[in-house]
Motif scaffolding. Structure first.
Motif, short mmCIF file in Angstrom:
data_model
loop_
_atom_site.label_atom_id
_atom_site.label_comp_id
_atom_site.label_asym_id
_atom_site.label_seq_id
_atom_site.Cartn_x
_atom_site.Cartn_y
_atom_site.Cartn_z
N VAL A 89 0.84 -1.19 0.00
CA VAL A 89 0.00 0.00 0.00
C VAL A 89 0.88 1.25 0.00
CG1 VAL A 89 -1.68 1.35 1.31
CG2 VAL A 89 -1.94 -1.13 1.12
N ALA A 90 0.65 2.13 -0.98
CA ALA A 90 1.41 3.38 -1.04
C ALA A 90 0.77 4.45 -0.18
CB ALA A 90 1.52 3.86 -2.48
N SER A 91 -0.57 4.56 -0.22
CA SER A 91 -1.28 5.57 0.57
C SER A 91 -2.74 5.18 0.70
CB SER A 91 -1.17 6.96 -0.08
OG SER A 91 -1.79 6.96 -1.35
N THR A 226 -3.55 -8.27 -6.60
CA THR A 226 -2.68 -8.71 -5.50
C THR A 226 -2.95 -7.90 -4.25
OG1 THR A 226 -0.93 -9.35 -7.06
CG2 THR A 226 -0.26 -8.96 -4.78
N LEU A 227 -3.07 -6.57 -4.42
CA LEU A 227 -3.34 -5.72 -3.27
C LEU A 227 -4.71 -6.02 -2.67
CD1 LEU A 227 -2.19 -3.46 -1.54
CD2 LEU A 227 -3.24 -1.80 -3.08
N GLU A 228 -5.69 -6.31 -3.53
CA GLU A 228 -7.03 -6.65 -3.03
C GLU A 228 -6.96 -7.88 -2.13
OE1 GLU A 228 -11.44 -7.83 -4.81
OE2 GLU A 228 -9.62 -8.40 -5.87
N ARG A 229 -6.22 -8.92 -2.53
CA ARG A 229 -6.09 -10.12 -1.71
C ARG A 229 -5.43 -9.82 -0.38
NH1 ARG A 229 -4.44 -12.56 -6.61
NH2 ARG A 229 -2.27 -12.49 -5.89
N ARG A 230 -4.38 -8.99 -0.40
CA ARG A 230 -3.66 -8.67 0.84
C ARG A 230 -4.54 -7.86 1.80
NH1 ARG A 230 2.20 -6.69 -1.69
NH2 ARG A 230 2.80 -8.72 -2.61
#
Length: 855
Positions: A89-91, A226-230
């Motif tokens: 996550v960047a922000s 990928t970010l959604e899964r995390r």
């Protein structure tokens, strides 16, 4: 044969022009609807894709209300910090965006759109995905400042420095406009108010600890999926819904899809009417052209052309007509789509004609419709042409269809009609709405087909009655006009059928709408006991501030609130039904007359209880005292006991499945933050309704989103809602009449050519020009009225059957709008006169000697 076909087509291009217009109209509506919907879909797909965050975390939204509740589902603002710690996550940002608001200016006039688009208040947070940019003034700072979008500012004449009042669920607050933002993408028509982020959460959601969603930006090299899964793994599925940018864009597009589908299907409905009515016109045109070319076709047969070549020649002419009509229709469709885009701009949806989308499916559909319709319509006349004998070249050309027996039509029409009547009878006797509606649709189609098939059989008896007074009123001219209409029943029936289709539709829907209006009137008289109802015209909810202001109005006695709650209920038969329940205050019996099969209002509105419609209960095995598991938004669940079974004719007029109702305290407990959708108000003792009305209206001047209505006003509101459907039907009628007029004009024009020698002889023995024009006008009028009589008779039968379907939904009154029926018949006579103007003028200008010598 090909050369002969092309020469024949070019020789008759004037006669085929009116038929081509029917093709042009149908293709234009098909192409226009596809182009418009594709353009809007593509535009908003780009908008949603460009403004959606890489990942969005929002509240779970499994239950959707059929009517708005005013409640805003939220997530904890602290969730942004929790998500920010996820790898990749960047922000993050805690978003605040609500639609359950009203914004008014210093004169208490609404600043929001009047087209049904929402007024949205949101926090000002600049990213590269922002749909707007600051173009004048500065960003809002603190609790008393706000920005407005430039389109709304221009339309409502709001300038920097003006003060607006924002009415939100927690309460009203004033803001000073300090900046104007301009859309960098398509403006969907909404009004946007931007607030300082901290102010937005406090004033719009009632707490700085709440947010409507969390926007998440992915770090470089991390995909959305990928970010959604995390993120899902970190926060858990629970009450949250995690979506990628594509999923969020798709969800937003689905919300818009309903609006687009309405426009698309309405336009396709116009196309369908144009196609259906155009078929009759094309069949008639080709039938008459073939009748007039009997000797020509016989000569071709005598020269060696076989039946297949003659049939192919006629069908080639039809294909050429279809290609020309489709090409012109496609061009007209592009113009129609451009006009719709301009119209949407007038309503605030700023689409651009330069971004018009013409996908491959549009021209394919246009040519399939245009060429297909003309080919199918010309097939029967082509088969008839192939039967012309070579001996016809040596004989005088007869008018096809004259004197031929109608036995086959009688048998086929009777069989199809009997099936249609059986289907409509089944519709009337059905006990379930779904089966009744299916039988109704089948019955309508079959009876329409039967009437078209058997129409020529009805020509002689009906026209003898309709034109019976012509000889007495107009002498020999009247007698000849009546006999001209009778001489070829097939042609008269086909010409009248075009008008019949549109008028049958109008007759049926007019009876249905009149019956609905009367049913609602009776229901309102029977159930509404309040002096006034305070609500929005489109049933959207309003803040509690309005309720408090009404209660504080001098002369107001009792105020009973109504709220809506989306829920899902598990029933004893194993079914899970999602619907919307209605919540009321305990004293609802003082403002409404509710009848019950079992139980009473107090038991239904008690804590832990629920009421429902008795028919719905019987269908699903529910009894008084049954305990049902119920799900509310936000994963709130409980069990409610059935305290009463109502037997109202119509469940509040909202058509919500099950007619579920419960106490407003239960609604507040499981759907917190909801807003009232209506207030039922009784005057205090010693105050009359006439005295209370101006006081209520003065109170509500500050709240333009709601109005106070008595019983008469409430009935008018319902009538206006129903009238929208009727206006659409009248628009369809207008299109059908346009094409029907083309059909009558075409028939009369070709008939004049066909009867050239006869007209010459009549003129030679003393028939004046004025008498000739009158004869053709009367013939046209009797054909048009014949079509109107058939259409309205069919429509009345359909209307009665539609009312029987509505009766299963509690709308038991039957009403026939005789004024509309009479007006349509008179209008049909006028249509007949208008359609005959050009053919009559042409006939009266014929050279008598040339006409007598005509072959």
């Amino acid at each position: 044969m090909l050369k002969a076909t092309l020469r024949s087509f070019l020789a008759h291009k004037g006669r085929l022009l009116l038929s081509a217009l029917a093709v042009v109209l149908s293709v234009a509506f098909v192409a226009g609807s596809l182009i418009f919907s594709d353009t809007v879909t593509r535009t908003f797909d780009r908008l949603f894709a460009s403004t959606s965050a890489d990942v969005t975390v929002g509240p779970s939204d499994d239950l959707k209300a059929s009517v708005p509740t005013g409640a805003v589902q939220t997530v904890p603002a602290s969730l942004a910090g929790e998500v920010a710690r996820v790898d990749g996550v960047a922000s993050t940002h805690a978003d605040v965006s609500v639609e359950n608001i009203t914004v008014v200016d210093g004169e208490n006039k609404s600043v929001g759109p009047t087209t049904g688009a929402p007024t949205i208040a949101t926090d000002w947070y600049v990213t590269d995905r922002s749909p707007v940019k600051l173009t004048s003034g500065h960003a809002p700072r603190g609790a008393s400042e706000a920005m407005l979008d430039t389109d709304t500012a221009d339309k409502k004449h709001v300038e920097i420095g003006d003060t607006l009042t924002v009415m939100a669920q927690p309460g009203s607050f004033k803001v000073k406009i300090v900046g104007i933002a301009t859309f960098t993408t398509t403006n969907p028509g909404a009004a946007l108010v931007f607030l300082d982020p901290a102010t937005a959460a406090t004033q719009l959601l009632g707490s700085p600890d709440k947010a409507t969603s969390i926007s998440v930006d992915a770090a470089q090299g991390v995909s959305d999926t990928t970010l959604e899964r995390r993120v899902t793994a970190a926060i858990g599925a629970g009450p949250y819904e995690v979506k990628t940018a594509d999923e969020q864009a798709e969800s937003s597009a689905e919300a818009l899809g309903g609006f687009l589908d309405v426009i698309k299907y309405v336009m396709l409905g116009f196309a369908g009417i144009a196609v259906l009515v155009g078929v009759f016109l094309i069949v008639n045109t080709f039938s008459m052209l073939i009748a007039q070319r009997t000797r020509e076709l016989g000569l071709l047969r005598a020269l060696g052309a076989d039946r297949r070549q003659v049939r192919r020649s006629v069908l080639t002419e039809a294909v050429l007509l279809g290609v020309v009509g489709s090409t012109l229709g496609l061009a007209a469709g592009i113009g129609l789509a451009a006009g719709l885009i301009k119209l949407m701009s007038a309503f605030g949806m700023n689409l651009k004609t330069t971004e018009m989308v013409v996908g491959w499916a549009t021209p394919v559909s246009a040519y399939v419709v245009g060429v297909g319709v003309t080919f199918v319509a010309a097939y029967l006349p082509a088969r008839r042409a192939a039967t012309v004998s070579p001996m016809a070249a040596l004989a005088d050309a007869d008018i096809a269809g004259v004197g031929r027996p109608l036995k086959v039509r009688a048998v086929v029409g009777a069989v199809v009609g009997a099936l249609g009547v059986a289907a409509l009878a089944g519709c009337v006797s059905a006990s379930k709405t779904a089966s009744a509606a299916s039988l109704l649709g089948l019955g309508v189609v079959l009876t329409l087909i039967a009437t078209v098939i058997a129409g020529p059989l009805l020509v002689r008896p009906v026209i003898r009655v309709l034109g019976g007074a012509f000889p007495a009123l107009f002498g020999s001219v009247g007698r000849m006009s009546q006999r001209n209409a009778l001489r070829n029943p097939r042609r008269t029936g086909a010409t009248a059928a075009a008008l019949m289709v549109g008028l049958a539709l109008v007759g049926g829907m007019s009876v249905a709408s009149a019956s609905m209006s009367k049913s609602f009137d009776e229901q309102i008289d029977k159930t509404l006991g309040a002096d006034f109802v305070v609500q929005n015209a489109n049933f959207t909810p309003f803040s509690e501030e309005v309720t408090d202001a009404v209660r504080d109005t001098d002369g107001v006695g009792l105020v009973v609130r109504q709220r809506f709650a989306p829920l899902a209920v598990r029933l004893p038969d194993g079914k899970r039904v999602e619907t919307t329940a209605t919540g009321y205050d305990d004293q609802v019996d003082d403002v409404a007359h509710v009848t019950y099969a079992e139980g009473d209002t107090a038991a239904a509105l008690a804590d832990g209880s629920i009421g429902m419609d008795v028919d719905f209960a019987k269908e699903h095995g529910v009894r008084l005292g049954s305990v049902l598991p119920v799900e509310f938004p936000g994963d709130r669940t409980t069990s409610l006991k059935v305290g009463a079974l109502s037997d109202q004719d119509a469940g509040g007029g909202f058509g919500m499945q099950g007619g579920l109702f419960l106490g407003i305290a239960t609604v507040e407990k499981y759907v917190p933050g909801g807003q009232d959708s209506a207030l039922y108000v009784n005057a205090a003792s010693g105050t009359s309704g006439e005295q209370l009305r101006p006081r209520l209206e003065k109170t509500l001047d500050a709240y333009p989103q709601v109005q106070a209505r008595d019983q008469a006003d409430y009935k008018k509101l319902v009538h206006d809602q129903i009238a929208v459907l009727l206006y659409l039907v009248y628009a369809l009628l207008g299109l059908a009449i346009v094409i029907a007029v083309l059909g009558v004009v075409n028939t009369l024009a070709l008939s004049v050519v066909e009867r050239t020698r006869e007209i010459g002889l009549l003129r030679a023995i003393g028939l004046g020009r004025r008498q000739l024009r009158r004869m053709i006008r009367l013939e046209s009028v009797v054909i048009a009225v014949f079509g109107a009589v058939l259409g309205l008779a069919l429509g009345l039968v359909w209307g009665v059957c539609i009312q029987q379907v509505l009766e299963l939904q509690g709308m038991k009154a039957l009403a026939v709008p005789w004024g509309t029926i009479v007006a349509v018949v008179v209008g049909s006579a006028v249509v007949g006169v208008v359609a005959a103007l050009l053919p009559a003028l042409r006939a009266s200008r014929m050279n008598v000697l040339a006409a007598i010598a005509h072959e």
